[in-house]
Scaffold this motif. Structure first.
Motif, PDB file in Angstrom:
ATOM      1  N   HIS A  70       0.928  -1.195  -0.321  1.00  0.00           N
ATOM      2  CA  HIS A  70       0.239  -0.475  -0.036  1.00  0.00           C
ATOM      3  C   HIS A  70       0.839   1.321  -0.450  1.00  0.00           C
ATOM      4  O   HIS A  70       0.747   2.131  -1.322  1.00  0.00           O
ATOM      5  CB  HIS A  70      -0.743   0.530   1.098  1.00  0.00           C
ATOM      6  N   GLU A  71       1.983   1.497   0.710  1.00  0.00           N
ATOM      7  CA  GLU A  71       3.002   2.598   0.656  1.00  0.00           C
ATOM      8  C   GLU A  71       3.193   2.697  -0.254  1.00  0.00           C
ATOM      9  O   GLU A  71       3.745   3.906  -1.349  1.00  0.00           O
ATOM     10  CB  GLU A  71       4.209   2.571   1.759  1.00  0.00           C
ATOM     11  N   LEU A  72       4.054   1.920  -1.228  1.00  0.00           N
ATOM     12  CA  LEU A  72       4.907   1.576  -2.245  1.00  0.00           C
ATOM     13  C   LEU A  72       3.818   2.069  -3.564  1.00  0.00           C
ATOM     14  O   LEU A  72       3.864   3.198  -4.308  1.00  0.00           O
ATOM     15  CB  LEU A  72       4.900   0.203  -2.727  1.00  0.00           C
ATOM     16  N   PHE A  73       2.266   1.832  -3.845  1.00  0.00           N
ATOM     17  CA  PHE A  73       0.993   1.863  -4.600  1.00  0.00           C
ATOM     18  C   PHE A  73       0.715   4.068  -3.851  1.00  0.00           C
ATOM     19  O   PHE A  73       0.847   4.696  -4.905  1.00  0.00           O
ATOM     20  CB  PHE A  73       0.492   1.415  -4.846  1.00  0.00           C
ATOM     21  N   VAL A  74       1.057   4.297  -2.692  1.00  0.00           N
ATOM     22  CA  VAL A  74       0.855   5.505  -2.450  1.00  0.00           C
ATOM     23  C   VAL A  74       1.536   6.656  -2.914  1.00  0.00           C
ATOM     24  O   VAL A  74       1.352   7.796  -3.522  1.00  0.00           O
ATOM     25  CB  VAL A  74       0.450   5.479  -1.069  1.00  0.00           C
ATOM     26  N   ARG A  75       3.077   6.262  -2.745  1.00  0.00           N
ATOM     27  CA  ARG A  75       4.063   6.794  -3.181  1.00  0.00           C
ATOM     28  C   ARG A  75       3.956   7.047  -4.640  1.00  0.00           C
ATOM     29  O   ARG A  75       4.258   8.099  -5.508  1.00  0.00           O
ATOM     30  CB  ARG A  75       5.534   6.375  -2.588  1.00  0.00           C
ATOM     31  N   ALA A  76       3.522   6.439  -5.862  1.00  0.00           N
ATOM     32  CA  ALA A  76       4.166   5.873  -6.987  1.00  0.00           C
ATOM     33  C   ALA A  76       2.791   6.697  -7.152  1.00  0.00           C
ATOM     34  O   ALA A  76       2.806   8.004  -8.243  1.00  0.00           O
ATOM     35  CB  ALA A  76       2.955   4.961  -7.603  1.00  0.00           C
ATOM     36  N   GLU A  77       1.161   6.881  -5.964  1.00  0.00           N
ATOM     37  CA  GLU A  77       0.665   8.077  -6.942  1.00  0.00           C
ATOM     38  C   GLU A  77       1.114   9.505  -6.979  1.00  0.00           C
ATOM     39  O   GLU A  77       0.775  10.170  -7.275  1.00  0.00           O
ATOM     40  CB  GLU A  77      -0.960   7.310  -6.022  1.00  0.00           C
ATOM     41  N   VAL A  78       1.680   9.560  -5.509  1.00  0.00           N
ATOM     42  CA  VAL A  78       1.881  11.192  -5.651  1.00  0.00           C
ATOM     43  C   VAL A  78       3.113  11.040  -6.460  1.00  0.00           C
ATOM     44  O   VAL A  78       2.808  12.128  -7.421  1.00  0.00           O
ATOM     45  CB  VAL A  78       3.177  11.007  -4.165  1.00  0.00           C
ATOM     46  N   ASP A  79       4.359  10.445  -6.591  1.00  0.00           N
ATOM     47  CA  ASP A  79       5.480  10.857  -7.544  1.00  0.00           C
ATOM     48  C   ASP A  79       4.946  10.940  -9.354  1.00  0.00           C
ATOM     49  O   ASP A  79       5.088  12.026  -9.956  1.00  0.00           O
ATOM     50  CB  ASP A  79       6.434   9.639  -7.930  1.00  0.00           C
ATOM     51  N   ALA A  80       3.982  10.225  -9.396  1.00  0.00           N
ATOM     52  CA  ALA A  80       3.186   9.863 -10.873  1.00  0.00           C
ATOM     53  C   ALA A  80       2.660  11.338 -11.071  1.00  0.00           C
ATOM     54  O   ALA A  80       3.066  11.905 -11.872  1.00  0.00           O
ATOM     55  CB  ALA A  80       2.377   8.942 -10.874  1.00  0.00           C
ATOM     56  N   SER A  81       2.045  11.569 -10.049  1.00  0.00           N
ATOM     57  CA  SER A  81       1.034  13.187  -9.815  1.00  0.00           C
ATOM     58  C   SER A  81       2.196  14.328 -10.036  1.00  0.00           C
ATOM     59  O   SER A  81       1.778  15.064 -11.452  1.00  0.00           O
ATOM     60  CB  SER A  81       0.205  13.388  -8.662  1.00  0.00           C
ATOM     61  N   ARG A  82       3.534  14.446  -9.889  1.00  0.00           N
ATOM     62  CA  ARG A  82       4.285  15.471  -9.288  1.00  0.00           C
ATOM     63  C   ARG A  82       5.016  15.416 -11.094  1.00  0.00           C
ATOM     64  O   ARG A  82       5.159  16.489 -12.058  1.00  0.00           O
ATOM     65  CB  ARG A  82       4.788  14.875  -7.998  1.00  0.00           C
ATOM     66  N   ILE A 289       6.856   5.171 -13.416  1.00  0.00           N
ATOM     67  CA  ILE A 289       6.367   5.285 -11.964  1.00  0.00           C
ATOM     68  C   ILE A 289       5.734   4.515 -11.660  1.00  0.00           C
ATOM     69  O   ILE A 289       6.306   3.503 -10.509  1.00  0.00           O
ATOM     70  CB  ILE A 289       6.964   6.745 -11.907  1.00  0.00           C
ATOM     71  N   VAL A 290       4.472   3.891 -11.793  1.00  0.00           N
ATOM     72  CA  VAL A 290       4.070   3.153 -11.395  1.00  0.00           C
ATOM     73  C   VAL A 290       4.242   1.738 -11.112  1.00  0.00           C
ATOM     74  O   VAL A 290       4.462   1.198 -10.883  1.00  0.00           O
ATOM     75  CB  VAL A 290       2.579   3.212 -12.305  1.00  0.00           C
ATOM     76  N   ARG A 291       4.466   1.637 -13.034  1.00  0.00           N
ATOM     77  CA  ARG A 291       5.638   0.174 -13.286  1.00  0.00           C
ATOM     78  C   ARG A 291       6.565   0.180 -11.908  1.00  0.00           C
ATOM     79  O   ARG A 291       6.506  -1.422 -11.816  1.00  0.00           O
ATOM     80  CB  ARG A 291       5.741   0.204 -14.616  1.00  0.00           C
ATOM     81  N   ALA A 292       7.343   1.093 -11.576  1.00  0.00           N
ATOM     82  CA  ALA A 292       8.594  -0.422 -11.421  1.00  0.00           C
ATOM     83  C   ALA A 292       8.115  -0.183  -9.725  1.00  0.00           C
ATOM     84  O   ALA A 292       9.042  -1.128  -9.611  1.00  0.00           O
ATOM     85  CB  ALA A 292       9.400   1.642 -11.138  1.00  0.00           C
ATOM     86  N   ALA A 293       6.599   0.983  -9.177  1.00  0.00           N
ATOM     87  CA  ALA A 293       6.731  -0.004  -8.188  1.00  0.00           C
ATOM     88  C   ALA A 293       6.248  -0.641  -7.542  1.00  0.00           C
ATOM     89  O   ALA A 293       6.199  -1.843  -6.844  1.00  0.00           O
ATOM     90  CB  ALA A 293       5.386   1.546  -7.692  1.00  0.00           C
ATOM     91  N   VAL A 294       5.269  -1.101  -8.974  1.00  0.00           N
ATOM     92  CA  VAL A 294       4.449  -2.786  -9.536  1.00  0.00           C
ATOM     93  C   VAL A 294       5.684  -3.685  -9.088  1.00  0.00           C
ATOM     94  O   VAL A 294       5.480  -4.584  -8.409  1.00  0.00           O
ATOM     95  CB  VAL A 294       3.679  -2.689 -10.242  1.00  0.00           C
ATOM     96  N   ALA A 295       6.688  -3.064 -10.030  1.00  0.00           N
ATOM     97  CA  ALA A 295       7.668  -4.057 -10.385  1.00  0.00           C
ATOM     98  C   ALA A 295       8.079  -4.739  -8.436  1.00  0.00           C
ATOM     99  O   ALA A 295       8.860  -5.908  -8.822  1.00  0.00           O
ATOM    100  CB  ALA A 295       8.607  -4.129 -11.285  1.00  0.00           C
ATOM    101  N   GLU A 296       8.603  -3.384  -7.675  1.00  0.00           N
ATOM    102  CA  GLU A 296       9.167  -3.627  -6.625  1.00  0.00           C
ATOM    103  C   GLU A 296       8.150  -4.264  -5.648  1.00  0.00           C
ATOM    104  O   GLU A 296       8.819  -5.095  -4.806  1.00  0.00           O
ATOM    105  CB  GLU A 296       9.593  -2.141  -5.951  1.00  0.00           C
ATOM    106  N   ALA A 297       6.788  -3.684  -5.458  1.00  0.00           N
ATOM    107  CA  ALA A 297       6.228  -4.421  -4.961  1.00  0.00           C
ATOM    108  C   ALA A 297       6.147  -5.898  -5.198  1.00  0.00           C
ATOM    109  O   ALA A 297       5.675  -7.053  -4.434  1.00  0.00           O
ATOM    110  CB  ALA A 297       4.208  -4.135  -4.765  1.00  0.00           C
TER     111      ALA A 297
END
Length: 310
Positions: A70-82, A289-297
């Motif tokens: 959940h933390e990884l995906f929240v951060r992905a949302e923030v970073d993708a938006s930025r 950014i989102v793809r990388a977060a999912v790969a890490e997850a």
């Protein structure tokens, strides 16, 4: 793109120049996401307090290993938006109104992911729909919303025009699949794929709609409404019937386990990150950014599952 009976009206009544297809990186992310769900559901509830070394010199438990996704995906949302903000530009009002359907769709997937075909076929009694019947309606509703929104935006009627048609006519709907028939057929994963297909295509074809067309007159439930209302209805319709699925599960006495609840939490967080991208014209960097977060997850939950099984 192949024009099937199920897609023809949506394609015929929209301008291909508006098309904003889903980035390839998100298709890759979804493949990893399916594996993440399998790993979470494979973790027995009884193992959630086992140690998970995670990283560095500390130690947490398996339960946190799932929350970490959940933390990884929240951060992905923030970073993708930025990333999108720094790139400049505006997705447009149509894309902004459509985007919440992405989050709604993944929250529904979170409820459905642990269910079997037997679960969706179970009769809750009292004349209530089975979950299969509800899912057929959700898919059919999204298809109908896409078709009709495409048609209404093309007509150019003012909302107060006395000649605003009362309906699209029976001929327009002649080839719409039956929500109590073909839309609900197959295994649960096939129905879920059917939903993804029509949500993605509707977003692709309509997110680039010029803003002046959002004020064109349309109908919903017989009422005169702007086309923009119909776009906003996509996500609320899915939310409405997600609640219905939850109520049906309660009637069936189907209580989710903690890992099943965490699947929903995880997919809902992913859905919010993906929704940032939905209908955007240029999203490659943000999608990565989102793809990388999912790969890490994916790597993280595999490690967490090993700790649970140790």
């Amino acid at each position: 793109m192949t024009i099937s009976i199920q897609n023809a009206p949506l394609l015929e009544h929209t301008d291909p120049a508006w098309a904003r297809p889903l980035p390839a990186a998100i298709q890759d992310a979804r493949t990893d996401l399916a594996a993440i769900v399998v790993d979470i559901l494979a973790i027995p509830e009884s193992t959630l307090e086992r140690a998970w070394p995670w990283t560095g010199g500390g130690e947490v438990d398996v339960r946190y290993g799932i929350y970490h996704l959940h933390e990884l995906f929240v951060r992905a949302e923030v970073d993708a938006s930025r990333s999108l903000r720094s790139a400049g530009g505006d997705a447009g009002l149509a894309a902004a109104l459509i985007a919440p359907v992405g989050a709604a769709r993944w929250d529904l997937h979170g409820v459905l992911a642990p269910l079997s075909d037997a679960d969706i076929d179970a009769d809750p009694g009292g004349g209530e729909w089975s979950i299969r019947r509800t899912l057929g309606h959700i898919v059919n509703g999204q298809r109908a919303h896409g078709w009709s929104t495409a048609w209404w935006q093309e007509q150019g009627f003012a909302i107060d025009d006395p000649d605003l048609p009362t309906s699209l006519g029976d001929a327009f709907w002649a080839n719409l699949p039956d929500d109590d028939g073909t839309e609900k057929e197959g295994r649960i994963d096939e129905i879920r794929s059917r939903l993804d297909e029509i949500v993605d295509l509707s977003a692709e074809r309509l997110a680039g709609m010029p803003e002046d067309r959002l004020g064109h007159g349309a109908r919903w439930g017989g009422f005169a409404v702007p086309v923009s209302f119909r776009l906003g209805r996509w996500s609320s319709h899915i939310r409405e019937h997600t609640t219905q699925v939850e109520k049906t599960l309660a009637m069936l006495g189907r209580v989710p386990t903690e890992p099943e609840r965490l699947v929903r939490l995880t997919l809902a967080a992913y859905g919010r990150a993906e929704a940032v991208l939905l209908g955007r014209p240029e999203v490659n960097a943000a999608a990565e950014i989102v793809r990388a977060a999912v790969a890490e997850a994916r790597s993280s939950i595999a490690d967490t599952r090993r700790a649970a099984e140790a």
